[in-house]
Design a protein around this motif. Sequence first.
Motif, PDB file in Angstrom:
ATOM      1  N   THR A 136       0.002  80.106  20.752  1.00  0.00           N
ATOM      2  CA  THR A 136       0.909  79.159  21.404  1.00  0.00           C
ATOM      3  C   THR A 136       1.745  78.395  20.377  1.00  0.00           C
ATOM      4  OG1 THR A 136      -0.773  78.858  23.092  1.00  0.00           O
ATOM      5  CG2 THR A 136       0.990  77.236  23.030  1.00  0.00           C
ATOM      6  N   TYR A 137       1.094  77.894  19.304  1.00  0.00           N
ATOM      7  CA  TYR A 137       1.867  77.030  18.402  1.00  0.00           C
ATOM      8  C   TYR A 137       2.894  77.797  17.593  1.00  0.00           C
ATOM      9  CZ  TYR A 137      -1.309  77.835  14.277  1.00  0.00           C
ATOM     10  OH  TYR A 137      -2.023  78.364  13.232  1.00  0.00           O
ATOM     11  N   LYS A 138       2.753  79.115  17.503  1.00  0.00           N
ATOM     12  CA  LYS A 138       3.763  79.907  16.782  1.00  0.00           C
ATOM     13  C   LYS A 138       5.163  79.664  17.376  1.00  0.00           C
ATOM     14  CE  LYS A 138       3.751  84.117  19.521  1.00  0.00           C
ATOM     15  NZ  LYS A 138       3.334  83.453  20.730  1.00  0.00           N
ATOM     16  N   ASP A 139       5.236  79.452  18.698  1.00  0.00           N
ATOM     17  CA  ASP A 139       6.537  79.271  19.344  1.00  0.00           C
ATOM     18  C   ASP A 139       7.267  78.052  18.779  1.00  0.00           C
ATOM     19  OD1 ASP A 139       5.514  81.320  20.835  1.00  0.00           O
ATOM     20  OD2 ASP A 139       5.054  80.094  22.588  1.00  0.00           O
ATOM     21  N   TYR A 140       6.497  76.994  18.472  1.00  0.00           N
ATOM     22  CA  TYR A 140       7.113  75.754  17.980  1.00  0.00           C
ATOM     23  C   TYR A 140       7.575  75.909  16.533  1.00  0.00           C
ATOM     24  CZ  TYR A 140       5.208  73.958  22.271  1.00  0.00           C
ATOM     25  OH  TYR A 140       4.934  73.778  23.597  1.00  0.00           O
ATOM     26  N   ILE A 141       6.750  76.567  15.740  1.00  0.00           N
ATOM     27  CA  ILE A 141       7.105  76.726  14.322  1.00  0.00           C
ATOM     28  C   ILE A 141       8.312  77.642  14.173  1.00  0.00           C
ATOM     29  CG2 ILE A 141       6.288  77.702  12.125  1.00  0.00           C
ATOM     30  CD1 ILE A 141       3.551  76.599  12.776  1.00  0.00           C
ATOM     31  N   LEU A 142       8.312  78.755  14.910  1.00  0.00           N
ATOM     32  CA  LEU A 142       9.402  79.718  14.761  1.00  0.00           C
ATOM     33  C   LEU A 142      10.708  79.168  15.340  1.00  0.00           C
ATOM     34  CD1 LEU A 142       7.311  82.928  15.489  1.00  0.00           C
ATOM     35  CD2 LEU A 142       8.227  82.211  13.282  1.00  0.00           C
ATOM     36  N   THR A 143      10.595  78.387  16.408  1.00  0.00           N
ATOM     37  CA  THR A 143      11.810  77.766  16.967  1.00  0.00           C
ATOM     38  C   THR A 143      12.383  76.752  15.974  1.00  0.00           C
ATOM     39  OG1 THR A 143      10.938  78.038  19.200  1.00  0.00           O
ATOM     40  CG2 THR A 143      12.723  76.456  18.931  1.00  0.00           C
ATOM     41  N   THR A 144      11.502  75.981  15.320  1.00  0.00           N
ATOM     42  CA  THR A 144      11.975  74.991  14.341  1.00  0.00           C
ATOM     43  C   THR A 144      12.643  75.691  13.157  1.00  0.00           C
ATOM     44  OG1 THR A 144      10.109  73.609  15.007  1.00  0.00           O
ATOM     45  CG2 THR A 144      11.320  72.912  13.058  1.00  0.00           C
ATOM     46  N   LEU A 145      12.075  76.820  12.742  1.00  0.00           N
ATOM     47  CA  LEU A 145      12.698  77.595  11.651  1.00  0.00           C
ATOM     48  C   LEU A 145      14.111  78.025  12.058  1.00  0.00           C
ATOM     49  CD1 LEU A 145      12.434  79.178   8.899  1.00  0.00           C
ATOM     50  CD2 LEU A 145      11.655  81.120  10.245  1.00  0.00           C
ATOM     51  N   PHE A 146      14.251  78.458  13.292  1.00  0.00           N
ATOM     52  CA  PHE A 146      15.551  78.921  13.783  1.00  0.00           C
ATOM     53  C   PHE A 146      16.564  77.775  13.799  1.00  0.00           C
ATOM     54  CE2 PHE A 146      18.300  80.326  17.460  1.00  0.00           C
ATOM     55  CZ  PHE A 146      18.906  81.382  16.786  1.00  0.00           C
ATOM     56  N   ILE A 147      16.123  76.603  14.295  1.00  0.00           N
ATOM     57  CA  ILE A 147      17.032  75.443  14.352  1.00  0.00           C
ATOM     58  C   ILE A 147      17.446  75.030  12.937  1.00  0.00           C
ATOM     59  CG2 ILE A 147      17.219  73.005  15.006  1.00  0.00           C
ATOM     60  CD1 ILE A 147      15.161  73.640  17.206  1.00  0.00           C
ATOM     61  N   LYS A 148      16.480  75.037  12.019  1.00  0.00           N
ATOM     62  CA  LYS A 148      16.766  74.644  10.637  1.00  0.00           C
ATOM     63  C   LYS A 148      17.804  75.595  10.034  1.00  0.00           C
ATOM     64  CE  LYS A 148      15.598  72.199   6.843  1.00  0.00           C
ATOM     65  NZ  LYS A 148      16.864  71.795   6.235  1.00  0.00           N
ATOM     66  N   TYR A 149      17.655  76.874  10.334  1.00  0.00           N
ATOM     67  CA  TYR A 149      18.583  77.882   9.811  1.00  0.00           C
ATOM     68  C   TYR A 149      19.995  77.664  10.386  1.00  0.00           C
ATOM     69  CZ  TYR A 149      20.784  82.511   9.519  1.00  0.00           C
ATOM     70  OH  TYR A 149      21.674  83.546   9.318  1.00  0.00           O
ATOM     71  N   LEU A 150      20.084  77.445  11.708  1.00  0.00           N
ATOM     72  CA  LEU A 150      21.391  77.194  12.339  1.00  0.00           C
ATOM     73  C   LEU A 150      22.018  75.933  11.752  1.00  0.00           C
ATOM     74  CD1 LEU A 150      20.852  77.781  16.191  1.00  0.00           C
ATOM     75  CD2 LEU A 150      21.673  79.387  14.494  1.00  0.00           C
ATOM     76  N   SER A 151      21.170  74.896  11.599  1.00  0.00           N
ATOM     77  CA  SER A 151      21.612  73.595  11.137  1.00  0.00           C
ATOM     78  C   SER A 151      22.181  73.629   9.724  1.00  0.00           C
ATOM     79  CB  SER A 151      20.386  72.689  11.107  1.00  0.00           C
ATOM     80  OG  SER A 151      20.565  71.655  12.000  1.00  0.00           O
ATOM     81  N   ASP A 152      21.424  74.279   8.827  1.00  0.00           N
ATOM     82  CA  ASP A 152      21.857  74.317   7.427  1.00  0.00           C
ATOM     83  C   ASP A 152      23.130  75.146   7.257  1.00  0.00           C
ATOM     84  OD1 ASP A 152      19.764  72.705   6.906  1.00  0.00           O
ATOM     85  OD2 ASP A 152      18.637  74.086   5.638  1.00  0.00           O
ATOM     86  N   SER A 153      23.278  76.188   8.076  1.00  0.00           N
ATOM     87  CA  SER A 153      24.519  76.990   8.028  1.00  0.00           C
ATOM     88  C   SER A 153      25.686  76.126   8.494  1.00  0.00           C
ATOM     89  CB  SER A 153      24.418  78.211   8.944  1.00  0.00           C
ATOM     90  OG  SER A 153      23.299  78.977   8.608  1.00  0.00           O
ATOM     91  N   TYR A 154      25.437  75.393   9.593  1.00  0.00           N
ATOM     92  CA  TYR A 154      26.482  74.535  10.158  1.00  0.00           C
ATOM     93  C   TYR A 154      26.901  73.477   9.132  1.00  0.00           C
ATOM     94  CZ  TYR A 154      28.237  70.494  12.826  1.00  0.00           C
ATOM     95  OH  TYR A 154      28.972  69.420  13.257  1.00  0.00           O
ATOM     96  N   LYS A 155      25.898  72.879   8.468  1.00  0.00           N
ATOM     97  CA  LYS A 155      26.156  71.795   7.510  1.00  0.00           C
ATOM     98  C   LYS A 155      27.030  72.305   6.347  1.00  0.00           C
ATOM     99  CE  LYS A 155      22.485  69.878   5.477  1.00  0.00           C
ATOM    100  NZ  LYS A 155      21.184  69.169   5.479  1.00  0.00           N
ATOM    101  N   GLU A 156      26.672  73.482   5.868  1.00  0.00           N
ATOM    102  CA  GLU A 156      27.428  74.047   4.744  1.00  0.00           C
ATOM    103  C   GLU A 156      28.865  74.386   5.163  1.00  0.00           C
ATOM    104  OE1 GLU A 156      26.542  77.947   2.263  1.00  0.00           O
ATOM    105  OE2 GLU A 156      25.480  76.223   1.461  1.00  0.00           O
ATOM    106  N   ASN A 157      29.009  74.957   6.376  1.00  0.00           N
ATOM    107  CA  ASN A 157      30.360  75.273   6.871  1.00  0.00           C
ATOM    108  C   ASN A 157      31.185  73.999   7.023  1.00  0.00           C
ATOM    109  OD1 ASN A 157      29.819  77.997   7.067  1.00  0.00           O
ATOM    110  ND2 ASN A 157      29.096  77.857   9.184  1.00  0.00           N
ATOM    111  N   LEU A 158      30.548  72.948   7.565  1.00  0.00           N
ATOM    112  CA  LEU A 158      31.247  71.680   7.787  1.00  0.00           C
ATOM    113  C   LEU A 158      31.773  71.123   6.455  1.00  0.00           C
ATOM    114  CD1 LEU A 158      32.044  69.340   9.692  1.00  0.00           C
ATOM    115  CD2 LEU A 158      29.789  68.356   9.304  1.00  0.00           C
TER     116      LEU A 158
END
Length: 509
Positions: free
Chosen positions: A29-51
């Motif tokens: 069950t907890y894998k869903d939370y960790i992997l989702t957070t990894l995905f958000i972090k990846y989207l976020s850092d890409s967005y930050k660099e583009n910005l």
Amino acid sequence: MVEKVTQQQINSVLWQAADTFRGKIDSSTYKDYILTTLFIKYLSDSYKENLEEYTKRYNGNEERIQRALSRERFVLDEYSTFDYLYSKRNDPEIGEIINKALERIENENTGKLRGVFRNIDFNSEAILGRAQERNAMLRSLLEDFNQLSLRPSQLGNEDIVGNAYQYMIGLFASDAGKKGGEFYTPAEVSEVLAQLVKPQENDRIYDPTCGSGSLLIKVAKQVPNGKVAIYGQERNGATHSLALMNMYLHGIDDAKIEWGDTLANPMHLEDGKLMKFQAIVANPPFSLDKWAMGFAGEGTNDKKFKMDASLDPHRRFEWGVPPSSKGDYAFVQHMLYSLAENGRMATILPHGVLFRGSSEGKIRKQIIDMNLLEAVIGLPESLFFGTGIPACIMVLKKDRKRNDILFIDASGEGNYEKGKNQNRLRDKDIEKIVETYEKWETIDKYSYVATLDEIKENDYNLNIPRYVDTFEEEEPVDMNVVKENITNIKQELQEVEEQMEKYMKELGL
């Protein structure tokens, strides 16, 4: 110079994040939370660099910056970034704040991310416990991930985040024991299937029980320029979400992964008929009980319901309806009916499908008589998570030119590496299987090319030992040596007894 983030750094942060949950909730069950957070972090850092890059390029011209950002793979706003969530880590409503951010990400990227997070609830009391414990876990999760930078310029190779994602799914699967097999096929077994179906450029590749998508990605990676179309379906909602994120993290933005029961509700249709695919791979649940319940109408009593071929609008069960407690051939027939004219499929199944009788025997006979079965490959035991039972791979093909069937027994000692809890196939073991298949040859104690007549003589029983004889002759026993050994043992025994007698006398006993 920008410091690169290594695979090991990412993996160790993920492992640390897992420690936050360990012992509190189940890893499946907890894998869903960790992997989702990894995905958000990846989207976020890409967005930050583009910005930052566009702000510099357009001298802070807001309109041009926004226009440029909207053309990127994913669009975010500041309230859905990881940094915003991290700034709110001490908020008593943090679970709800994360849920809202996920909703915003979905709404901003409806074409790609619609429904990706719908099965993952960061504010669930049932899963994460009461507010105080839940908030402590979420705060800790955000703090773990805050140490990690996933900016594109810092990721040395673009697969690094995807690899980390796969690495974690693998770890969670081994940790989750029985449940692990539901969302993950070990990488080495996926590799065998991928090499057996040999996807070509422009093929449609399909996995009807795709779990977290790792098997599909393995197959797609066989085509160097990646020009393939990927389709999958998964019944578990949270696992379906993981599969979509897995695709994006591997740079596959156009995969069509559907959520639903493949048998009762296949979602990949063309003009109302089952879509056809050139390459199909699958690791369906072994001998799924009640596989046909999705065909029962509303209000039907579970106990009284009997599956009938006429209930399936796609007519997949005309060769026979599998037993209600064993869904193996239901998946096989679904895949066969989804194969394009020149299609190849490879699927993992329990050995029972090779010899069980009644309706399964009828279906098997039909498959062999139609000359669709290409090869049967026996795998070592304990390769899969949560089950020690040995499995096999069935390779089936449309428009076969051959009329014989290859049997491979890759389960013997020396064909795999033994592990403490789990065995694994090494590169050389995978090569041996694939090479034997390609050369289509009989190798003593390993493989056998059987004619259809031989199979008919065996009453369509495909049990591998009937075709591949792995029996090792024992060395003949030399009776003289045995006699000599017995004499020696008697002699030694006599000497020991005499010695004992001496000690007893000395002790006055």
